[in-house]
Design an enzyme around this catalytic site. Structure first.
Site, mmCIF file in Angstrom:
data_model
loop_
_atom_site.group_PDB
_atom_site.id
_atom_site.type_symbol
_atom_site.label_atom_id
_atom_site.label_comp_id
_atom_site.label_asym_id
_atom_site.label_seq_id
_atom_site.Cartn_x
_atom_site.Cartn_y
_atom_site.Cartn_z
ATOM 1 N N ASP A 94 58.540 -84.129 -45.411
ATOM 2 C CA ASP A 94 59.146 -83.827 -44.117
ATOM 3 C C ASP A 94 59.653 -82.390 -44.236
ATOM 4 O O ASP A 94 60.687 -82.131 -44.835
ATOM 5 C CB ASP A 94 60.299 -84.809 -43.861
ATOM 6 C CG ASP A 94 61.140 -84.429 -42.639
ATOM 7 O OD1 ASP A 94 60.730 -83.516 -41.888
ATOM 8 O OD2 ASP A 94 62.200 -85.061 -42.444
ATOM 9 N N LYS A 151 60.621 -72.500 -39.795
ATOM 10 C CA LYS A 151 59.813 -73.437 -39.017
ATOM 11 C C LYS A 151 59.779 -73.069 -37.537
ATOM 12 O O LYS A 151 58.814 -73.359 -36.834
ATOM 13 C CB LYS A 151 60.388 -74.841 -39.195
ATOM 14 C CG LYS A 151 59.528 -75.955 -38.621
ATOM 15 C CD LYS A 151 60.188 -77.303 -38.873
ATOM 16 C CE LYS A 151 59.409 -78.444 -38.257
ATOM 17 N NZ LYS A 151 60.055 -79.737 -38.533
ATOM 18 N N GLU A 160 55.989 -86.171 -36.670
ATOM 19 C CA GLU A 160 57.238 -86.745 -37.194
ATOM 20 C C GLU A 160 57.540 -88.130 -36.592
ATOM 21 O O GLU A 160 57.863 -89.060 -37.337
ATOM 22 C CB GLU A 160 58.397 -85.771 -36.955
ATOM 23 C CG GLU A 160 58.311 -84.559 -37.891
ATOM 24 C CD GLU A 160 59.129 -83.359 -37.423
ATOM 25 O OE1 GLU A 160 59.908 -83.509 -36.458
ATOM 26 O OE2 GLU A 160 58.985 -82.269 -38.015
ATOM 27 N N ASP A 196 65.153 -88.601 -31.862
ATOM 28 C CA ASP A 196 65.406 -87.849 -33.104
ATOM 29 C C ASP A 196 66.486 -86.797 -32.857
ATOM 30 O O ASP A 196 66.227 -85.760 -32.247
ATOM 31 C CB ASP A 196 64.077 -87.201 -33.553
ATOM 32 C CG ASP A 196 64.230 -86.355 -34.819
ATOM 33 O OD1 ASP A 196 65.369 -86.119 -35.268
ATOM 34 O OD2 ASP A 196 63.198 -85.919 -35.356
#
Lengths: 158, 655
Positions: free
Chosen positions: B8, B69, B168, B191
């Site tokens: 992850d 990211k 994800e 999330d």
């Protein structure tokens, strides 16, 4: 007596069994590998488990040590005698921590090392050196259980 | 044989996991933590990744790269907002993409991510014990092709063959095993991480997940919760002491830690105390601060933030073309979803209780590892080889109707176990083996699987014969029970194939009943045990009187006989209480000791201290034999089932 057709069938069956056997052997190998790894890791962990067993407890007690240290920095003049006894008690407390493998990270005046120090402030003072400790850091054996919170010099004059 | 690890790769933190023994496990990093900050720094040519890079950030802001990211696979023109927020320099690359300046050199964001991946790879190798070459990496569901390709490149630079890039939310659904439940399903994944919020609607059909819609807020997360709590503490302190600590770096650091701790504690407690002694000082000396914070106070503070997640969720359902009633499963990801108010909000939005159980910080990495396991063929190990466990405890009925367990529930099969039992009465020549299954302490409340007799036991005093009972479950769940008399070598056995055939509902029902009646059953078992003790004391007392013969006078014999009668009566009484039996038991025990005392006095042994209770007087552990006697059976002694533990001989072998 077998017919030709039966031979073919036997052959197919054999192939299938062979495949199944390979598959199962693979599974068994994997399971064995996992188990061996687990064993090896357990062995490794067993060596440190005694010191590490207390890690959470020690970590949660660190703020209490901090506060006792702070208290000892603020002793009023009229209580100095009382503070002597108090100081002895605090040291006794710290001694127990040491016996369990807890060690203070040396910081003040040392070269800044991010493996042990967490730089909260970067300001005037000797370059790349810890100029002030804001919160003490601790190690248990080789493992950092709390980074020291520090001020790091940037080379400018204070 | 190599493993495919699951990674992850997060904006602020990353996590790595691997399949082990058919289960996904998080791999701790070299520093002992389960997640690694996605931060990279270079100073004087030395590279740091993770917590040490984070620690030196303030001293080296130009060359400390975090949140890479946010830039991976993106164009400079579309990233203006994000570029403004970071402390390092970003420039426009040859084809308009974002590049990052590190030690005066242009780096692609993928190269930065690769450094993080390299550390994760090294930590995984240290854990697994051999080289790791392949990985599954997760990306947000909204990532476009170029972002996915760049993530794949990052893996390649780090020396990893990226077998697959997965979403994800899909990884989270895999971690919860949603795909194994079968059928078509619509899944909502909520999330809420430290700094970002994502919501996705997935559709599962024929074992494949498809992302139907995503939404979110890139600037909302749990860090905002902490900030609000900090601001509240600072304001309360100012109200109380008149001092503003918001510029005091150390005080702020302590308040930050206290705020985070309070938030975590209020997930399980309704009130917590925030304690900050010597927070600061003024001319009058040090200032302490202590305040109680209730869960409702916390919820007051953060409610407006939680509300902000509602609109993206609604929009996401709308985009997916579904209503909340269509949603079959709701999954929580990200540490902030531990907050009860968040969970309540999620339930309100989707009208369904969300899944709990897995650590929300780790589910994405775990899911990636499961995907890795599927790709390497590792995941079916458990299905094929190890998954079978006995759902319920297996045992036999012993004296008084007690269910004595041989194989505990959840034992992995194949397995076998033996234990030695004995007889309950003198000259008993047969024992009945009654095999039962279940968690209740009394045999009658459990499921009877079968029974058989072992006869031909040579006549002997009770407790002498040794009957070894062996339970063996093979890999097909077939149970065979064997009883063998160690003296004569005679044996009997029974094979039960139905033991594994209980449906899940049946198993669940039996477990629930065991829980429900636990208290009642305990009393019942205690009663039986006391009755057994009482009966055994009667037998021993009668024997003691007989053995002593005329060596003792009526003045000793009489009260014992009376007590024996009393005991017999109370044992027959249906509604006798444990206390009643206990009282007579104690009275009889002390009477019986007088026999020993008398005998030793007569034999001239001085004092005989301690010895008096040695041979003659009954004790609970006479000859190390615990005596149980079956309760409701008729007087016919030969038929009385027996079984008492004389010794425990445990053999456990896994085939």
């Amino acid at each position: 007596m077998h017919h030709k057709k039966d031979h073919k069938k036997d052959h197919e069956q054999e192939e299938e069994l062979q495949k199944k056997l390979e598959e199962m052997t693979e599974h068994a190998k994997r399971a064995m590998a996992d188990m061996q790894n687990l064993k090896r890791r357990q062995e490794e962990e067993r060596k440190v488990i005694i010191t590490m067993a207390n890690i959470d407890l020690l970590r949660s007690l660190l703020p209490v040590i901090d506060n006792l240290d702070r208290a000892m920095e603020h002793v009023p003049k009229e209580a100095e005698k009382w503070a002597e006894g108090m100081n002895m008690s605090v040291n006794q407390f710290k001694k127990i921590f040491q016996d369990y493998g807890l060690a203070e990270i040396e910081s003040l005046g040392k070269p800044f090392n991010p493996e042990f120090h967490d730089a909260l402030v970067h300001g005037p003072g000797e370059k790349d050196t810890v100029t002030e400790v804001l919160e003490k850091g601790y190690k248990l054996g080789d493992r950092v259980i709390r980074h020291a919170k520090v001020k790091v010099g940037n080379g400018e004059n204070e | 044989m190599s493993k495919i690890i699951g990674i992850d790769l997060g904006t602020t933190n990353s996590c790595v996991a691997v399949m082990e023994g058919g289960e996904a496990t998080v791999i701790p990093n070299a520093e002992g933590a389960r997640t690694t900050p996605s931060v990279v720094a270079i100073k004087d040519g030395e590279r740091r990744v993770g917590v040490s890079a984070k620690n030196q950030a303030t001293t080296n802001p130009d060359n400390t790269i975090y949140s890479a990211k946010r830039f991976i696979g993106r164009q400079f023109s579309e990233s203006k907002n994000d570029i403004e927020k970071v402390g390092y320099e970003c420039i426009k690359g040859k084809s308009g993409e974002v590049e990052i300046m590190l030690e005066g050199k242009q780096k692609r964001p993928a190269e930065i991510s690769a450094m993080v991946l390299q550390k994760l790879k090294a930590d995984a190798e240290a854990y697994i014990g051999y080289e790791v070459k392949e990985a599954v990496i997760t990306v947000p569901a909204y990532f476009n092709d170029s972002q996915r390709q760049a993530t794949k490149d990052a893996g390649k630079i780090a020396g990893l063959d990226v077998k697959r890039i997965i979403n994800e939310p899909t990884a989270a659904a895999l971690a919860y095993g949603i795909d194994k439940k079968g059928g078509e399903k619509k899944v909502a994944v909520y999330d809420l991480g430290g700094g970002t919020f994502d919501v996705s609607i997935l559709e599962l059909g024929e074992g494949v997940f498809q992302v139907k819609a995503t939404n979110g807020d890139t600037q909302l997360g749990g860090d905002d919760f902490d900030r609000l709590v900090m601001e509240w503490i600072i304001a309360e302190f100012k109200k109380e002491q008149g001092i503003d600590v918001s510029k005091d770096k150390l005080a702020i650091q302590r308040i930050k830690e206290a705020a985070e701790k309070a938030k975590i504690e209020l997930s399980s407690l309704h009130e917590t105390t925030i304690s900050l002694p010597y927070l600061t000082m003024d001319k009058d000396g040090p200032k302490n601060f202590e305040i109680k914070m209730s869960r409702s106070k916390l919820e007051d503070l953060i409610m407006s933030l939680i509300e902000k997640t509602e609109a993206p969720c609604k929009q996401c359902m709308k985009d997916a073309g579904i209503f909340e009633s269509d949603i079959d499963e709701v999954i929580l990801v990200g540490g902030s979803t531990r907050t009860p108010a968040v969970q309540a909000k999620v339930k309100e939005i989707f009208g369904k209780e969300p899944h709990r159980g897995s650590n929300p910080d780790e589910v994405v990495a775990l899911g990636a590892a499961i995907q890795g396991g599927i790709l390497s063929g590792d995941s079916d190990v458990k299905d094929v080889l190890l998954v079978d466990v006995t759902p319920l405890t297996l045992g036999i009925e012993t004296l008084g109707g007690v269910a004595t367990p041989l194989i505990e529930r959840n034992s992995a099969v194949p397995t076998s176990k033996s234990q030695v039992f004995s007889t309950a009465a003198d000259n008993q020549t047969a024992v009945e083996i009654h095999v039962v299954q279940g968690e209740r302490p009394m045999a009658i409340d459990n499921k009877s699987l079968g029974k058989f007799n072992l006869d031909g036991i040579a006549p002997a005093p009770r407790g002498m014969p040794q009957v070894e009972v062996t339970f063996d479950i093979d890999s097909n769940g077939i149970l065979s029970v064997k009883a063998a008399d160690k003296g004569t070598g005679k044996e009997q056995h029974i094979t039960i194939s139905g033991s594994g055939n209980l449906s899940n509902e049946e198993v669940e029902k039996m477990r629930q009943e065991a829980e429900k009646y636990a208290e009642e059953d305990k009393t019942k078992k205690e009663m039986v045990e006391f009755k057994n003790k009482g009966e055994s004391l009667v037998i021993q007392s009668e024997k003691a009187i007989k053995d002593a013969g005329d060596k003792i006078g009526d003045e000793i014999k009489k009260p014992i006989e009376e007590k024996i009668e009393e005991m017999k009566k109370i044992l027959e009484k249906k509604d006798a209480t444990v206390d009643e039996i206990k009282e007579i038991y104690e009275a009889l025990s002390s009477e019986i000791q007088k026999i020993g005392a008398e005998l030793y006095k007569d034999s001239g042994a001085n004092g005989g201290d301690g010895a008096s209770s040695g041979e003659e007087a009954p004790t609970e552990d006479d000859d190390g034999v615990k005596v149980h006697k079956k309760g409701e059976k008729k007087e016919d002694k030969d038929d009385v089932f027996d079984a008492e533990v004389v010794e425990e001989e445990e053999k456990k072998d896994e085939k």
